[in-house]
Design a protein around this motif. Structure first.
Motif, PDB file in Angstrom:
ATOM      1  N   ARG A 195       0.840  -1.198   0.000  1.00  0.00           N
ATOM      2  CA  ARG A 195       0.000   0.000   0.000  1.00  0.00           C
ATOM      3  C   ARG A 195       0.879   1.254   0.000  1.00  0.00           C
ATOM      4  NH1 ARG A 195      -5.356   1.892   2.687  1.00  0.00           N
ATOM      5  NH2 ARG A 195      -4.952   4.122   2.883  1.00  0.00           N
ATOM      6  N   THR A 196       1.897   1.275   0.851  1.00  0.00           N
ATOM      7  CA  THR A 196       2.801   2.417   0.887  1.00  0.00           C
ATOM      8  C   THR A 196       3.503   2.603  -0.450  1.00  0.00           C
ATOM      9  OG1 THR A 196       3.150   2.236   3.262  1.00  0.00           O
ATOM     10  CG2 THR A 196       4.874   3.329   2.005  1.00  0.00           C
ATOM     11  N   SER A 197       3.943   1.508  -1.057  1.00  0.00           N
ATOM     12  CA  SER A 197       4.603   1.590  -2.368  1.00  0.00           C
ATOM     13  C   SER A 197       3.638   2.108  -3.433  1.00  0.00           C
ATOM     14  CB  SER A 197       5.141   0.215  -2.771  1.00  0.00           C
ATOM     15  OG  SER A 197       6.107  -0.242  -1.845  1.00  0.00           O
ATOM     16  N   MET A 198       2.377   1.714  -3.334  1.00  0.00           N
ATOM     17  CA  MET A 198       1.361   2.181  -4.283  1.00  0.00           C
ATOM     18  C   MET A 198       1.193   3.694  -4.190  1.00  0.00           C
ATOM     19  SD  MET A 198      -2.705   1.240  -4.386  1.00  0.00           S
ATOM     20  CE  MET A 198      -3.153   2.512  -3.179  1.00  0.00           C
ATOM     21  N   VAL A 199       1.054   4.195  -2.970  1.00  0.00           N
ATOM     22  CA  VAL A 199       0.884   5.641  -2.773  1.00  0.00           C
ATOM     23  C   VAL A 199       2.120   6.389  -3.259  1.00  0.00           C
ATOM     24  CG1 VAL A 199       0.664   7.432  -1.012  1.00  0.00           C
ATOM     25  CG2 VAL A 199      -0.788   5.402  -0.901  1.00  0.00           C
ATOM     26  N   GLN A 200       3.294   5.831  -2.966  1.00  0.00           N
ATOM     27  CA  GLN A 200       4.530   6.492  -3.385  1.00  0.00           C
ATOM     28  C   GLN A 200       4.637   6.541  -4.898  1.00  0.00           C
ATOM     29  OE1 GLN A 200       6.557   7.941  -0.996  1.00  0.00           O
ATOM     30  NE2 GLN A 200       7.327   8.967  -2.814  1.00  0.00           N
ATOM     31  N   ALA A 201       4.212   5.464  -5.571  1.00  0.00           N
ATOM     32  CA  ALA A 201       4.251   5.440  -7.038  1.00  0.00           C
ATOM     33  C   ALA A 201       3.312   6.499  -7.618  1.00  0.00           C
ATOM     34  CB  ALA A 201       3.874   4.048  -7.546  1.00  0.00           C
ATOM     35  N   MET A 202       2.138   6.656  -7.014  1.00  0.00           N
ATOM     36  CA  MET A 202       1.189   7.673  -7.481  1.00  0.00           C
ATOM     37  C   MET A 202       1.742   9.077  -7.234  1.00  0.00           C
ATOM     38  SD  MET A 202      -2.314   5.891  -6.062  1.00  0.00           S
ATOM     39  CE  MET A 202      -3.491   6.939  -6.915  1.00  0.00           C
ATOM     40  N   ARG A 203       2.314   9.264  -6.052  1.00  0.00           N
ATOM     41  CA  ARG A 203       2.883  10.583  -5.722  1.00  0.00           C
ATOM     42  C   ARG A 203       4.013  10.932  -6.690  1.00  0.00           C
ATOM     43  NH1 ARG A 203       3.109  10.098  -0.514  1.00  0.00           N
ATOM     44  NH2 ARG A 203       1.624  11.739   0.071  1.00  0.00           N
ATOM     45  N   ASN A 204       4.896   9.986  -6.965  1.00  0.00           N
ATOM     46  CA  ASN A 204       6.001  10.239  -7.894  1.00  0.00           C
ATOM     47  C   ASN A 204       5.481  10.553  -9.293  1.00  0.00           C
ATOM     48  OD1 ASN A 204       7.822   9.736  -5.835  1.00  0.00           O
ATOM     49  ND2 ASN A 204       8.221   7.622  -6.457  1.00  0.00           N
ATOM     50  N   PHE A 205       4.444   9.832  -9.711  1.00  0.00           N
ATOM     51  CA  PHE A 205       3.871  10.041 -11.049  1.00  0.00           C
ATOM     52  C   PHE A 205       3.349  11.464 -11.179  1.00  0.00           C
ATOM     53  CE2 PHE A 205       0.662   9.731 -14.362  1.00  0.00           C
ATOM     54  CZ  PHE A 205       1.279   8.932 -15.314  1.00  0.00           C
ATOM     55  N   MET A 206       2.631  11.951 -10.160  1.00  0.00           N
ATOM     56  CA  MET A 206       2.067  13.301 -10.227  1.00  0.00           C
ATOM     57  C   MET A 206       3.146  14.369 -10.050  1.00  0.00           C
ATOM     58  SD  MET A 206      -1.686  12.874  -8.403  1.00  0.00           S
ATOM     59  CE  MET A 206      -1.151  11.872  -7.032  1.00  0.00           C
ATOM     60  N   ASN A 207       4.121  14.096  -9.188  1.00  0.00           N
ATOM     61  CA  ASN A 207       5.218  15.045  -9.025  1.00  0.00           C
ATOM     62  C   ASN A 207       5.995  15.215 -10.326  1.00  0.00           C
ATOM     63  OD1 ASN A 207       4.569  15.471  -6.355  1.00  0.00           O
ATOM     64  ND2 ASN A 207       6.151  14.138  -5.536  1.00  0.00           N
ATOM     65  N   ASP A 208       6.196  14.105 -11.033  1.00  0.00           N
ATOM     66  CA  ASP A 208       6.930  14.166 -12.297  1.00  0.00           C
ATOM     67  C   ASP A 208       6.191  15.006 -13.340  1.00  0.00           C
ATOM     68  OD1 ASP A 208       8.930  12.615 -11.249  1.00  0.00           O
ATOM     69  OD2 ASP A 208       8.263  10.741 -12.174  1.00  0.00           O
ATOM     70  N   LYS A 209       4.885  15.153 -13.191  1.00  0.00           N
ATOM     71  CA  LYS A 209       4.099  15.995 -14.104  1.00  0.00           C
ATOM     72  C   LYS A 209       4.137  17.465 -13.687  1.00  0.00           C
ATOM     73  CE  LYS A 209       2.569  12.342 -16.322  1.00  0.00           C
ATOM     74  NZ  LYS A 209       3.058  12.015 -17.680  1.00  0.00           N
ATOM     75  N   GLY A 210       4.744  17.732 -12.546  1.00  0.00           N
ATOM     76  CA  GLY A 210       4.842  19.107 -12.088  1.00  0.00           C
ATOM     77  C   GLY A 210       3.692  19.567 -11.220  1.00  0.00           C
ATOM     78  N   TYR A 211       2.827  18.634 -10.773  1.00  0.00           N
ATOM     79  CA  TYR A 211       1.701  19.023  -9.930  1.00  0.00           C
ATOM     80  C   TYR A 211       2.163  19.138  -8.478  1.00  0.00           C
ATOM     81  CZ  TYR A 211      -0.540  17.331 -14.168  1.00  0.00           C
ATOM     82  OH  TYR A 211      -0.879  17.123 -15.480  1.00  0.00           O
TER      83      TYR A 211
END
Length: 511
Positions: A195-211
């Motif tokens: 679950r923690t890895s899932m949230v981190q993957a989502m956070r990284n994905f959105m951060n990489d978009k500049g959000y």
């Protein structure tokens, strides 16, 4: 009192006596700290730590480990025991002649129990059977347990079968005592790590978009952003009623008004509703708002992000959930809501008035309440006949306007809005709109919600004057998204209940 309770009470008494003996010996049963240099998994993964036969002890790297005693085999002046730390288990070998006669005979053998937390300093070697083991040169009790850990015991029957006793398997007790569940059933830790890895993957994905990740209020003077009943509280100093948020949508939109191009928040939200396999009154979702985009763009975004998550967790787009293999590979089907209903029920509900919808619902054996409006009836039919059949990730699009007071009207289809829900494994995991940014239209929608509330719909939205004022300053075209973290985690970890992916789910009071 049951036999189990009686046994626990007796052991509790015995351990309290041992605690007192330790204190009388001035052997501190709860020291302040212990320096740990290695964990069990690291030692098992690094064979270069193992002492070779020809090596002198002075040449061997020392290790310091700490954790719970889970099993032990006392053989007079020496003992093998399994030590469990946060990464797994490793065997420890301890001898009286190495750690001291009193420390071994009195503290370790007589006053230490399974479940106690201990610290070991020594070196790594391999036993005659080839098992990597820590040789204890120093032993220290770090925490004396006063209640026995429910360690399962395996016994071989006369027929040669292996039976397990005292396993901590009762679901309700595991949820109520998650701390024990994590100790006794360490595979549960893997679920929460995923679950923690899932949230981190989502956070990284959105951060990489500049959000930008932001925080918005949990205590709100007016609750909004969803259709749900809130929890109510009171602020003493201001002498005012406040609500635990049911969503963070309206505050995130205010930030878009303020000039941000993309903002998101992983938020704890609270809805005063019943408990079920898919519902907990306190839950987590991520909401994302991106300026100058619409719901078509957001469907592409969701596909990409969830596909990314599946690969990050499983190395593949496919995830096994029960007996189903779910594939998150893009593209996902996109089906308008009324088409999906007609396909499953044979009834075309598009454009039907309230009386026609009630008639259709009765023919479909849907139980109705007097307060149900058009949107609620359509939602009930969809939930009964369509949603449970959508196992692979599917976008259901173009909802009736009555169901979506915060979504922009459809650019082509009368009476609909530009909204989608992503359904997977028979349940909604995401909800998104082309956001309504017309303040006049938004006010009319809120007023209609107020009429529904007056007619008895307790989940209808309330009118938020401050939010309307923010819209009047101008919000650009915006795409908004909410993803249920708990439900997505259920799928990604193959968990049957939302309680399996929450450390401390809400439970009914014990009698």
């Amino acid at each position: 009192m049951s036999n189990t309770e009686s046994s626990v009470s007796e052991q509790h008494k015995i351990r309290l006596e041992k605690l007192q003996q330790l204190r009388e010996m001035e052997a501190n049963p709860y020291p302040h700290s212990f320096d740990v240099s290695h964990n069990s998994q690291y030692i098992l993964d690094h064979p270069e730590l193992i002492k070779e036969d020809e090596q002198e002890l002075e040449e061997v790297e020392r290790v310091s480990v700490a954790g719970r005693i889970m099993t032990r085999r006392i053989m007079g002046k020496s003992t093998f025991f399994n030590l469990q730390d946060s990464k797994g288990e490793i065997q420890v070998y301890i001898r009286r002649d190495d750690v001291g006669k009193e420390n071994y005979n009195k503290v370790f053998k007589k006053l230490t129990d399974i479940g106690d937390i201990v610290g070991i300093k020594g070196y790594v070697f391999k036993t005659g059977t080839g098992e990597t083991t820590v040789y204890a040169e120093e032993f220290k009790l770090l925490s004396k347990t006063l209640r026995p850990i429910p360690i399962p015991k395996e016994v071989e029957t006369e027929d040669g079968e292996t039976k397990t006793y005292d396993a901590f398997t009762d679901k309700e007790q595991r949820y109520r005592q998650r701390y024990l569940d994590l100790v006794v059933n360490p595979e549960v830790r893997d679920v929460f790590q995923q679950r923690t890895s899932m949230v981190q993957a989502m956070r990284n994905f959105m951060n990489d978009k500049g959000y930008m990740e932001v925080e918005t209020p949990i205590l709100q003077p007016i609750y909004g952003g969803a259709s749900a009943e809130p929890f109510v509280t009171h602020h003493n100093a201001l002498d005012m009623k406040l609500y635990l948020r049911i969503a963070n949508e309206l505050y995130l939109k205010r930030l878009i008004v303020g000039g941000y191009d993309g903002v998101y928040e992983f938020s704890k939200d609270f809805r005063n509703e019943g408990l079920s396999r898919f519902h907990n009154p306190e839950f987590t979702q991520v909401e994302l708002y991106v300026a100058y985009k619409d719901y078509n763009w957001m469907m592409d975004f969701v596909e990409k992000m969830v596909e990314h998550v599946a690969k990050a967790l499983h190395g593949s787009t496919t995830v096994q959930v029960g007996d189903q293999e779910i594939d998150f590979k893009r593209p996902w089907p996109r089906i308008p809501m009324f088409e999906a209903i007609e396909e499953e029920t044979g009834k075309d509900l598009y454009g039907k008035d309230l009386s026609e919808l009630k008639e259709a619902a009765e023919e479909l054996n849907i139980e109705l309440e007097d307060s149900f409006g058009k949107g609620k009836i359509i939602d009930e039919i969809f939930g009964e006949y369509v949603e449970p059949n959508l196992i692979q990730p599917t976008f259901i699009t173009d909802y009736p306007i009555e169901m979506s007071p915060l979504a922009k009207k459809h650019r082509e289809k009368e009476g609909l809005v530009e909204r989608f829900e992503c359904i997977c494994n028979g349940k909604e995991i995401a909800n998104a709109f082309s956001e309504l940014n017309d303040p006049v239209d938004q006010r009319e929608r809120f007023e209609e919600q107020a009429r529904l509330r007056a007619d008895g719909d307790e989940e209808a939205m309330t009118l938020d004057e401050d939010f309307l004022q923010a819209l009047e300053y101008g919000m650009p075209p915006t795409a908004g998204l909410g993803i249920g973290i708990d439900r997505l985690a259920m799928i990604m970890t193959d968990s049957e209940s939302i309680r399996d992916v929450l450390f401390f789910p809400q439970m009914k009071p014990e009698k």
